[in-house]
Design a protein around this motif. Sequence first.
Motif, PDB file in Angstrom:
ATOM      1  N   ALA A   1      15.766 -11.785  -7.080  1.00  0.00           N
ATOM      2  CA  ALA A   1      15.603 -12.122  -5.666  1.00  0.00           C
ATOM      3  C   ALA A   1      14.190 -12.634  -5.392  1.00  0.00           C
ATOM      4  CB  ALA A   1      15.901 -10.902  -4.801  1.00  0.00           C
ATOM      5  N   VAL A   2      13.187 -11.966  -5.945  1.00  0.00           N
ATOM      6  CA  VAL A   2      11.800 -12.405  -5.758  1.00  0.00           C
ATOM      7  C   VAL A   2      11.581 -13.755  -6.429  1.00  0.00           C
ATOM      8  CG1 VAL A   2       9.397 -11.882  -6.303  1.00  0.00           C
ATOM      9  CG2 VAL A   2      10.916 -10.070  -5.514  1.00  0.00           C
ATOM     10  N   GLY A   3      12.131 -13.923  -7.626  1.00  0.00           N
ATOM     11  CA  GLY A   3      11.969 -15.190  -8.329  1.00  0.00           C
ATOM     12  C   GLY A   3      12.564 -16.361  -7.576  1.00  0.00           C
ATOM     13  N   GLN A   4      13.718 -16.144  -6.951  1.00  0.00           N
ATOM     14  CA  GLN A   4      14.343 -17.219  -6.174  1.00  0.00           C
ATOM     15  C   GLN A   4      13.520 -17.579  -4.951  1.00  0.00           C
ATOM     16  OE1 GLN A   4      18.207 -15.587  -5.405  1.00  0.00           O
ATOM     17  NE2 GLN A   4      19.030 -16.135  -7.418  1.00  0.00           N
ATOM     18  N   VAL A   5      12.977 -16.566  -4.262  1.00  0.00           N
ATOM     19  CA  VAL A   5      12.167 -16.828  -3.072  1.00  0.00           C
ATOM     20  C   VAL A   5      10.902 -17.594  -3.434  1.00  0.00           C
ATOM     21  CG1 VAL A   5      10.774 -15.741  -1.272  1.00  0.00           C
ATOM     22  CG2 VAL A   5      13.077 -14.888  -1.758  1.00  0.00           C
ATOM     23  N   VAL A   6      10.255 -17.177  -4.518  1.00  0.00           N
ATOM     24  CA  VAL A   6       8.964 -17.758  -4.892  1.00  0.00           C
ATOM     25  C   VAL A   6       9.144 -19.112  -5.570  1.00  0.00           C
ATOM     26  CG1 VAL A   6       6.924 -17.408  -6.328  1.00  0.00           C
ATOM     27  CG2 VAL A   6       7.846 -15.520  -4.999  1.00  0.00           C
ATOM     28  N   GLY A   7      10.204 -19.275  -6.338  1.00  0.00           N
ATOM     29  CA  GLY A   7      10.459 -20.555  -6.995  1.00  0.00           C
ATOM     30  C   GLY A   7       9.949 -20.643  -8.416  1.00  0.00           C
ATOM     31  N   VAL A   8      10.227 -19.595  -9.238  1.00  0.00           N
ATOM     32  CA  VAL A   8       9.791 -19.609 -10.627  1.00  0.00           C
ATOM     33  C   VAL A   8      10.849 -20.265 -11.503  1.00  0.00           C
ATOM     34  CG1 VAL A   8       8.417 -17.520 -10.250  1.00  0.00           C
ATOM     35  CG2 VAL A   8      10.760 -17.320 -11.136  1.00  0.00           C
ATOM     36  N   ASP A   9      10.461 -20.568 -12.754  1.00  0.00           N
ATOM     37  CA  ASP A   9      11.377 -21.221 -13.686  1.00  0.00           C
ATOM     38  C   ASP A   9      12.217 -20.228 -14.477  1.00  0.00           C
ATOM     39  OD1 ASP A   9      10.523 -24.031 -13.307  1.00  0.00           O
ATOM     40  OD2 ASP A   9       8.619 -23.284 -14.047  1.00  0.00           O
TER      41      ASP A   9
END
Length: 768
Positions: free
Chosen positions: A470-478
Amino acid sequence: MRWWQRREQALFAAVTLLTTAGLAAVAAGARGPAEAAWVTATVLGLVYSTASLIAAVRRREPSVDVIAWLALAGALGVGEAFAGAVIAVMLAGGVLLEARAAARARRELSALVARAPRTARRDTPSGPVEIPAAEVVAGDRLVVGAGEIVPVDGRLRGPAVLDESALTGEPLPVERRAGEDVRSGVVNAGSPVRLTATATAEASTYAGVVRLVEQAQAAGAPFVRLADRFAMAFVPVTLLLAGVAWAVAGDPVRAVAVLVVATPCPLLLAAPIAIMSGLSRAARSGVVVKGGGALERLAAGRVVLFDKTGTLTAGRPVLTDVVTPVEPGLAAGEVLRLAASLDQSSAHVLAGALVTAAHDRGLRLVAPEGVQERHGYGVEGVVDGHRVRLGKAAWVLGGPVPPWVRHARRRAALDGSLTVFAAVDDRPAGVLLLEDPVRPQAPRMVRALRGAGIDRVVLVTGDRADTAQAVGQVVGVDAVHAECDPADKLALVRAEQELAPTIMVGDGINDAPALAAAGVGVALAARGATASAEAADVVLTVDRIDALADAILIARRCRVIAGWAVGAGMGMSMAAMLVAAAGLLPPAAGALLQEGIDLAAIAVALTALLPGRSHTVTMRPADVATARRLYAEHRDVRPLVEQVRTVADALNRPPYDLRPVRELLDHLEVRLLAHEHAEEAELLPIMARALGGVEATSGLSRTHAEIEHQIGRLRRTVDDLVQEAEAEDVTDVRRLLYGLYAILRLHNAQEEEGAFSLVPDPDPPSRP
């Protein structure tokens, strides 16, 4: 002033005075005294150069200082005393300029060491008692007077106005609320404040900054000269060209002329000046870079790996809701008031979140009595005559789990929330839900990193996979790697390092091995010193992760400027060497020409001090003040947003009471819509000016309109239900409430990311 700085100043003053005196003597027709002055200056330069070469040999480092030594010795040997004196001035000026640049790079940090707090005032029943700061322990109650420095990290027991410029560079005082953490080293800019110590002086932020300064100074003295990388090739080429010129012409003066213009001051000075200028600019932005080597590796990074907690997220839990029993009992606000009153005496990390939330809601807290804390379980005490217990479910509930508690647990699991269970007078009274929110500036920072040349962004965390995703999707990581222990993080860093230069960012003790293994380790030490800061090459002393993007931009710009300065300077020097080898440039003229080349290269290097490209948005002071005021209002209406979901949840079984819905609507129309109208009229124009156009605000403007539309629909629906509501009617009401809640949550996140994250410390955001 240190002795070697005085030595460099004395050398520069002596050779400059002797050279100038020789010129004056020539003008007066006294050629003999002029020669004597120039020879003396040359000898002084030769002695200093000899000492530098001996030091390089002892360190087993190659050095192009040998060219300067040969030029000085050659000038004396062929009777070109004036050329030797000019070289001595050039050499002495170079070492002095390098020393001054190094001092400038450390000035901002050294000032922190000089003002480290030495004493504290403990709050006792008989009044404040002054004690050494080293004697403060966690849990001590302290008093900080107006204008005094906060001696240790702590938690505020009341509101405060603080000057944090020494740590963050932000010149304006910042208002902090009761329950918020405060760092040692900041200045109380308002009335006396009281706080509870959460760390000893040795473990506090300021002590950590002092250690970081010492490490940075040790790593940066001496700075690695870019010239040393070319020494093995440049020195033989120079000597070969000088030897050929001597052999072809049969005149040693030509060889000396080649050596004079070959003196590689562009390498000796330009590159270090550019790098040290970068260190200075980074320090002013709240980024401590431990030496020029770390700055260059930072510039070379292509893959960034982030820990999650405290890095991409705030690292501080925030209360999101209070779930209470369906049957009549204490209201959610009263449960929070009792819990926060009890937690005023606790140093637990969750206690500050509850105290802050209570103050945000305007609740009146009282002093608890008979407080007892059971580590690993919770805390209990008496508040307003009620026995209150907070902590884990097994300890607080002490019996079968009621259905409403199971509902709260299920909701917490879905939202990734922490839970604190509350009992009042031995009866379950509520479940307090807390989240660790994503930093509002994190998505902008990731986009800025990609704009700065970062090819890949990876999230590496020990947290659960669903929360990490969820955090990765919000922040925009690969990529996201969850449930990692320190060994897993270390292996991932090494795997990425094999493919491209890496930058690892973390703030916990378990991040230290990965930070040490990465090409560059970056630690967040804004809230205190940790093992991660000791292991890192770069340390952020400000609690803003977006400072990393600016540091990378600074590092890359400085590396480019260093290359330009070296390339331009050495290119001109090589051309002058060929002219001198052809016999068209005598040593004295060559020395003067080399001075001009040095000045040109240094001028290019000094452009690193000028502001460069930055993702940071500049705002007018009046706009900053307005945005902070609007953010305070934004923060005040957050509980109202959460109430939308709470009211909807309560409509889950008959009899359906719509009075809470109507009360909520009154608040939404009076408070929330008024705030949204103020943001539309004041905040969005500020954003348009800062970001360069109204297109940047069109999305927020559209959601403002949608929020007002949905509240209007809800009002019309509820007003039509004059009789007791049926199940079908309540379904429509709940649907509208949940839809409104989703829009409000999304809108708040967009505002915090797109608008309030632009403001320097708007009174740190608390929700994603």
